[in-house]
Write a protein that holds these residues in place. Structure first.
Motif, mmCIF file in Angstrom:
data_model
loop_
_atom_site.group_PDB
_atom_site.id
_atom_site.type_symbol
_atom_site.label_atom_id
_atom_site.label_comp_id
_atom_site.label_asym_id
_atom_site.label_seq_id
_atom_site.Cartn_x
_atom_site.Cartn_y
_atom_site.Cartn_z
ATOM 1 N N CYS A 82 -5.839 -4.430 -4.217
ATOM 2 C CA CYS A 82 -6.281 -5.245 -3.082
ATOM 3 C C CYS A 82 -7.514 -4.638 -2.421
ATOM 4 O O CYS A 82 -7.676 -3.415 -2.389
ATOM 5 C CB CYS A 82 -5.175 -5.354 -2.036
ATOM 6 S SG CYS A 82 -3.624 -6.005 -2.667
ATOM 7 N N PRO A 83 -8.383 -5.499 -1.840
ATOM 8 C CA PRO A 83 -9.523 -4.984 -1.079
ATOM 9 C C PRO A 83 -9.063 -4.418 0.265
ATOM 10 O O PRO A 83 -7.935 -4.633 0.702
ATOM 11 C CB PRO A 83 -10.396 -6.232 -0.888
ATOM 12 C CG PRO A 83 -9.441 -7.381 -0.979
ATOM 13 C CD PRO A 83 -8.393 -6.956 -1.964
ATOM 14 N N MET A 98 -5.488 -3.355 5.149
ATOM 15 C CA MET A 98 -5.368 -3.068 6.578
ATOM 16 C C MET A 98 -4.448 -4.070 7.267
ATOM 17 O O MET A 98 -3.642 -3.702 8.129
ATOM 18 C CB MET A 98 -6.749 -3.066 7.230
ATOM 19 C CG MET A 98 -7.675 -1.971 6.714
ATOM 20 S SD MET A 98 -6.955 -0.300 6.811
ATOM 21 C CE MET A 98 -6.816 -0.120 8.583
ATOM 22 N N LYS A 99 -4.548 -5.335 6.884
ATOM 23 C CA LYS A 99 -3.665 -6.345 7.471
ATOM 24 C C LYS A 99 -2.214 -6.108 7.033
ATOM 25 O O LYS A 99 -1.278 -6.284 7.827
ATOM 26 C CB LYS A 99 -4.132 -7.733 7.064
ATOM 27 C CG LYS A 99 -5.448 -8.142 7.721
ATOM 28 C CD LYS A 99 -5.900 -9.520 7.275
ATOM 29 C CE LYS A 99 -7.222 -9.898 7.938
ATOM 30 N NZ LYS A 99 -7.721 -11.223 7.483
ATOM 31 N N ALA A 100 -2.035 -5.713 5.782
ATOM 32 C CA ALA A 100 -0.689 -5.421 5.292
ATOM 33 C C ALA A 100 -0.102 -4.232 6.038
ATOM 34 O O ALA A 100 1.082 -4.234 6.412
ATOM 35 C CB ALA A 100 -0.725 -5.146 3.793
ATOM 36 N N HIS A 101 -0.924 -3.209 6.286
ATOM 37 C CA HIS A 101 -0.437 -2.028 7.008
ATOM 38 C C HIS A 101 -0.047 -2.392 8.438
ATOM 39 O O HIS A 101 0.972 -1.912 8.953
ATOM 40 C CB HIS A 101 -1.505 -0.941 7.023
ATOM 41 C CG HIS A 101 -1.101 0.284 7.782
ATOM 42 N ND1 HIS A 101 -0.204 1.211 7.290
ATOM 43 C CD2 HIS A 101 -1.441 0.714 9.029
ATOM 44 C CE1 HIS A 101 -0.021 2.158 8.185
ATOM 45 N NE2 HIS A 101 -0.755 1.886 9.241
ATOM 46 N N LEU A 136 -5.984 3.150 1.005
ATOM 47 C CA LEU A 136 -7.405 2.895 0.823
ATOM 48 C C LEU A 136 -7.597 2.115 -0.469
ATOM 49 O O LEU A 136 -6.828 2.253 -1.422
ATOM 50 C CB LEU A 136 -8.184 4.208 0.746
ATOM 51 C CG LEU A 136 -8.150 5.096 1.990
ATOM 52 C CD1 LEU A 136 -8.898 6.389 1.726
ATOM 53 C CD2 LEU A 136 -8.754 4.374 3.185
ATOM 54 N N ALA A 137 -8.632 1.309 -0.510
ATOM 55 C CA ALA A 137 -8.911 0.521 -1.714
ATOM 56 C C ALA A 137 -9.924 1.246 -2.584
ATOM 57 O O ALA A 137 -10.901 1.793 -2.093
ATOM 58 C CB ALA A 137 -9.449 -0.847 -1.326
#
Length: 210
Positions: free
Chosen positions: A151-152, A157-160, A177-178
């Motif tokens: 994932c980008p 960040m939204k998932a976290h 991190l991506a």
């Protein structure tokens, strides 16, 4: 079902389904059931000459617990254990793995408490198994993979932000991190992204690296 119908119990099929669910949850957690419930499934085993799926691990755990000689013999058949998706194991599964280890430290468990999604399903997964893994296996060496190849950054960040609200999780974990970001936080060493044109190129790269 006929037994319930003959005794005037309404919604016999629904009652049986609830009994099965109660039975499966108890087996997954290695917990005893009440007498009436146990009697019904004793009849089930006797009549069908078989055990229900959730019985298998629970009964094996009982055998390994009560018979050190069998436990030692079975443990020797699996000198090294690799368990993937450890967060999806229920308590019976975790106990089964512990018996197979039989005091050895040759166990590699891969998992992520943030990916535990089967707690409310018929798997009865218990993410406390991976959260308390270091307590159960005090000599464990923990390797952290802090990067993601799927994932980008914006999605990560939204998932976290979402999973950080989970009630049961390791809150010391940092956001993923991506790649292709090169990162040195991994306790297993440096991680970097390598772009290759084909499967053949990938095979050649891996052969050279190894």
């Amino acid at each position: 079902q006929q037994d319930f119908a003959s005794n005037g119990v309404p919604n016999g099929k629904r009652v049986i389904q609830k009994l099965f669910q109660k039975y499966q949850e108890a087996a997954a957690n290695l917990q005893p059931c009440d007498d009436e419930f146990s009697d019904r499934f004793a009849f089930y085993r006797h009549f069908y000459k078989a055990v229900e799926w959730f019985d298998v691990i629970a009964l094996v755990c009982r055998i390994l617990r009560d018979n050190p000689d069998i436990r030692a013999k079975e443990s020797e058949l699996s000198p090294f254990l690799l368990i993937d998706e450890y967060q999806d194991l229920n308590r019976a599964d975790q106990e089964f793995i512990r018996f197979l280890c039989n005091g050895r430290t040759t166990l590699l468990a891969v998992g992520d408490d943030d990916q535990s999604i089967y707690g409310g399903s018929l798997r009865y997964a218990d993410c406390s198994g991976i959260l308390n893994f270091e307590k159960l296996y005090p000599t464990v060496k923990k390797l952290v993979l802090p990067v993601c190849t799927r994932c980008p950054t914006d999605i990560l960040m939204k998932a976290h932000a979402l999973v950080s609200k989970n009630q049961y999780r390791d809150n010391s974990k940092q956001p993923l991190l991506a790649l292709p970001v090169v990162d040195q936080r991994a306790s297993g060493g440096l991680i970097a992204s390598v772009r290759l044109k084909s499967d053949k190129a990938e095979a050649a790269f891996l052969a050279t690296a190894l």
